[in-house]
Design a protein around this motif. Structure first.
Motif, PDB file in Angstrom:
ATOM      1  N   PHE A  15     -13.652  -8.930   8.110  1.00 14.25           N
ATOM      2  CA  PHE A  15     -12.337  -9.487   7.838  1.00 14.25           C
ATOM      3  C   PHE A  15     -12.239 -10.881   8.438  1.00 14.25           C
ATOM      4  O   PHE A  15     -12.588 -11.088   9.599  1.00 14.25           O
ATOM      5  CB  PHE A  15     -11.237  -8.571   8.384  1.00 14.25           C
ATOM      6  CG  PHE A  15     -11.048  -7.347   7.546  1.00 14.25           C
ATOM      7  CD1 PHE A  15     -10.121  -7.323   6.526  1.00 14.25           C
ATOM      8  CD2 PHE A  15     -11.836  -6.221   7.761  1.00 14.25           C
ATOM      9  CE1 PHE A  15      -9.964  -6.198   5.733  1.00 14.25           C
ATOM     10  CE2 PHE A  15     -11.691  -5.095   6.974  1.00 14.25           C
ATOM     11  CZ  PHE A  15     -10.756  -5.084   5.957  1.00 14.25           C
ATOM     12  N   THR A  19      -5.747 -13.427   7.314  1.00 14.52           N
ATOM     13  CA  THR A  19      -4.580 -12.714   6.807  1.00 14.52           C
ATOM     14  C   THR A  19      -3.587 -13.716   6.251  1.00 14.52           C
ATOM     15  O   THR A  19      -3.616 -14.890   6.601  1.00 14.52           O
ATOM     16  CB  THR A  19      -3.940 -11.861   7.917  1.00 14.52           C
ATOM     17  OG1 THR A  19      -2.875 -11.095   7.347  1.00 14.52           O
ATOM     18  CG2 THR A  19      -3.385 -12.707   9.028  1.00 14.52           C
ATOM     19  N   TYR A  20      -2.715 -13.244   5.374  1.00 12.99           N
ATOM     20  CA  TYR A  20      -1.624 -14.060   4.849  1.00 12.99           C
ATOM     21  C   TYR A  20      -0.359 -13.666   5.598  1.00 12.99           C
ATOM     22  O   TYR A  20      -0.010 -12.482   5.668  1.00 12.99           O
ATOM     23  CB  TYR A  20      -1.445 -13.832   3.348  1.00 12.99           C
ATOM     24  CG  TYR A  20      -2.530 -14.476   2.531  1.00 12.99           C
ATOM     25  CD1 TYR A  20      -2.369 -15.765   2.051  1.00 12.99           C
ATOM     26  CD2 TYR A  20      -3.709 -13.810   2.256  1.00 12.99           C
ATOM     27  CE1 TYR A  20      -3.363 -16.375   1.310  1.00 12.99           C
ATOM     28  CE2 TYR A  20      -4.712 -14.405   1.518  1.00 12.99           C
ATOM     29  CZ  TYR A  20      -4.538 -15.688   1.045  1.00 12.99           C
ATOM     30  OH  TYR A  20      -5.526 -16.283   0.318  1.00 12.99           O
ATOM     31  N   ASN A  21       0.313 -14.637   6.154  1.00  6.96           N
ATOM     32  CA  ASN A  21       1.509 -14.398   6.949  1.00  6.96           C
ATOM     33  C   ASN A  21       2.640 -13.809   6.107  1.00  6.96           C
ATOM     34  O   ASN A  21       3.501 -13.108   6.631  1.00  6.96           O
ATOM     35  CB  ASN A  21       1.957 -15.702   7.625  1.00  6.96           C
ATOM     36  CG  ASN A  21       2.988 -15.460   8.694  1.00  6.96           C
ATOM     37  OD1 ASN A  21       2.942 -14.469   9.394  1.00  6.96           O
ATOM     38  ND2 ASN A  21       3.907 -16.394   8.829  1.00  6.96           N
ATOM     39  N   TYR A  59       1.045 -10.086   5.448  1.00  8.20           N
ATOM     40  CA  TYR A  59      -0.041  -9.636   6.322  1.00  8.20           C
ATOM     41  C   TYR A  59      -1.172  -8.961   5.556  1.00  8.20           C
ATOM     42  O   TYR A  59      -1.879  -8.130   6.084  1.00  8.20           O
ATOM     43  CB  TYR A  59       0.485  -8.748   7.451  1.00  8.20           C
ATOM     44  CG  TYR A  59       1.516  -9.464   8.263  1.00  8.20           C
ATOM     45  CD1 TYR A  59       1.149 -10.484   9.139  1.00  8.20           C
ATOM     46  CD2 TYR A  59       2.866  -9.166   8.128  1.00  8.20           C
ATOM     47  CE1 TYR A  59       2.112 -11.174   9.876  1.00  8.20           C
ATOM     48  CE2 TYR A  59       3.826  -9.860   8.865  1.00  8.20           C
ATOM     49  CZ  TYR A  59       3.442 -10.858   9.729  1.00  8.20           C
ATOM     50  OH  TYR A  59       4.382 -11.542  10.441  1.00  8.20           O
ATOM     51  N   SER A  60      -1.350  -9.364   4.297  1.00  5.18           N
ATOM     52  CA  SER A  60      -2.505  -8.913   3.544  1.00  5.18           C
ATOM     53  C   SER A  60      -3.749  -9.608   4.111  1.00  5.18           C
ATOM     54  O   SER A  60      -3.634 -10.560   4.888  1.00  5.18           O
ATOM     55  CB  SER A  60      -2.320  -9.226   2.060  1.00  5.18           C
ATOM     56  OG  SER A  60      -1.994 -10.599   1.881  1.00  5.18           O
ATOM     57  N   PHE A  61      -4.917  -9.129   3.745  1.00  9.98           N
ATOM     58  CA  PHE A  61      -6.157  -9.585   4.374  1.00  9.98           C
ATOM     59  C   PHE A  61      -7.145 -10.211   3.405  1.00  9.98           C
ATOM     60  O   PHE A  61      -7.111  -9.953   2.203  1.00  9.98           O
ATOM     61  CB  PHE A  61      -6.874  -8.404   5.042  1.00  9.98           C
ATOM     62  CG  PHE A  61      -6.161  -7.867   6.232  1.00  9.98           C
ATOM     63  CD1 PHE A  61      -6.217  -8.525   7.450  1.00  9.98           C
ATOM     64  CD2 PHE A  61      -5.438  -6.685   6.140  1.00  9.98           C
ATOM     65  CE1 PHE A  61      -5.556  -8.015   8.557  1.00  9.98           C
ATOM     66  CE2 PHE A  61      -4.789  -6.167   7.246  1.00  9.98           C
ATOM     67  CZ  PHE A  61      -4.844  -6.837   8.455  1.00  9.98           C
ATOM     68  N   TYR A  85     -11.460 -10.473   3.264  1.00 12.28           N
ATOM     69  CA  TYR A  85     -12.691 -10.007   3.898  1.00 12.28           C
ATOM     70  C   TYR A  85     -13.899 -10.424   3.075  1.00 12.28           C
ATOM     71  O   TYR A  85     -13.792 -10.695   1.878  1.00 12.28           O
ATOM     72  CB  TYR A  85     -12.681  -8.501   4.141  1.00 12.28           C
ATOM     73  CG  TYR A  85     -12.594  -7.625   2.911  1.00 12.28           C
ATOM     74  CD1 TYR A  85     -13.745  -7.190   2.268  1.00 12.28           C
ATOM     75  CD2 TYR A  85     -11.364  -7.196   2.418  1.00 12.28           C
ATOM     76  CE1 TYR A  85     -13.673  -6.358   1.157  1.00 12.28           C
ATOM     77  CE2 TYR A  85     -11.283  -6.367   1.311  1.00 12.28           C
ATOM     78  CZ  TYR A  85     -12.438  -5.955   0.686  1.00 12.28           C
ATOM     79  OH  TYR A  85     -12.362  -5.147  -0.412  1.00 12.28           O
ATOM     80  N   HIS A 142      -4.411  -5.625   0.276  1.00  6.55           N
ATOM     81  CA  HIS A 142      -3.191  -5.355   1.025  1.00  6.55           C
ATOM     82  C   HIS A 142      -3.548  -4.865   2.413  1.00  6.55           C
ATOM     83  O   HIS A 142      -4.662  -4.387   2.652  1.00  6.55           O
ATOM     84  CB  HIS A 142      -2.322  -4.314   0.313  1.00  6.55           C
ATOM     85  CG  HIS A 142      -1.653  -4.853  -0.905  1.00  6.55           C
ATOM     86  ND1 HIS A 142      -0.802  -5.927  -0.877  1.00  6.55           N
ATOM     87  CD2 HIS A 142      -1.725  -4.474  -2.198  1.00  6.55           C
ATOM     88  CE1 HIS A 142      -0.362  -6.187  -2.097  1.00  6.55           C
ATOM     89  NE2 HIS A 142      -0.914  -5.320  -2.929  1.00  6.55           N
ATOM     90  N   ARG A 143      -2.605  -4.945   3.317  1.00  5.88           N
ATOM     91  CA  ARG A 143      -2.895  -4.576   4.712  1.00  5.88           C
ATOM     92  C   ARG A 143      -3.117  -3.080   4.901  1.00  5.88           C
ATOM     93  O   ARG A 143      -3.761  -2.663   5.848  1.00  5.88           O
ATOM     94  CB  ARG A 143      -1.801  -5.069   5.647  1.00  5.88           C
ATOM     95  CG  ARG A 143      -0.459  -4.423   5.415  1.00  5.88           C
ATOM     96  CD  ARG A 143       0.555  -4.994   6.360  1.00  5.88           C
ATOM     97  NE  ARG A 143       1.879  -4.513   6.006  1.00  5.88           N
ATOM     98  CZ  ARG A 143       2.951  -4.808   6.648  1.00  5.88           C
ATOM     99  NH1 ARG A 143       2.884  -5.596   7.696  1.00  5.88           N
ATOM    100  NH2 ARG A 143       4.104  -4.350   6.270  1.00  5.88           N
ATOM    101  N   THR A 176       0.870 -15.416  -1.274  1.00  6.18           N
ATOM    102  CA  THR A 176      -0.416 -14.746  -1.433  1.00  6.18           C
ATOM    103  C   THR A 176      -1.054 -15.137  -2.774  1.00  6.18           C
ATOM    104  O   THR A 176      -0.357 -15.593  -3.677  1.00  6.18           O
ATOM    105  CB  THR A 176      -0.231 -13.223  -1.360  1.00  6.18           C
ATOM    106  OG1 THR A 176       0.720 -12.828  -2.341  1.00  6.18           O
ATOM    107  CG2 THR A 176       0.263 -12.800  -0.002  1.00  6.18           C
TER     108      THR A 176
END
Length: 71
Positions: A3, A6-8, A11-13, A15, A26-27, A68
């Motif tokens: 990872f 993340t997107y603020n 909070y998705s990621f 990797y 998605h988180r 996102t």
């Protein structure tokens, strides 16, 4: 998987997989929702895309619009 960020907004990621592809998820779930072929491709496309979401002061043009890569 590794990872890398993340997107603020939600909070998705992001990797990276062993094949060097970058995935957006998605988180709560690591299922890939969007894929770039490389870190370089992700950075170039995201810099261009995110640049259009903010004004010259760095303020979101539409604060209700997700930042996102996909909604």
């Amino acid at each position: 998987m590794f990872f890398i960020g993340t997107y603020n907004w939600d909070y998705s990621f992001l990797y990276v997989t062993p094949d060097q592809k970058v995935h957006f998820c998605h988180r709560e779930d690591a299922t890939s929702l969007f894929t770039w072929d490389s870190i370089e491709d992700m950075l170039l496309s995201e810099i261009k895309r995110i640049y259009t979401l903010f004004d010259d002061r760095g303020v979101a043009i539409d604060p209700k619009h997700p930042t996102t890569p996909i909604i």
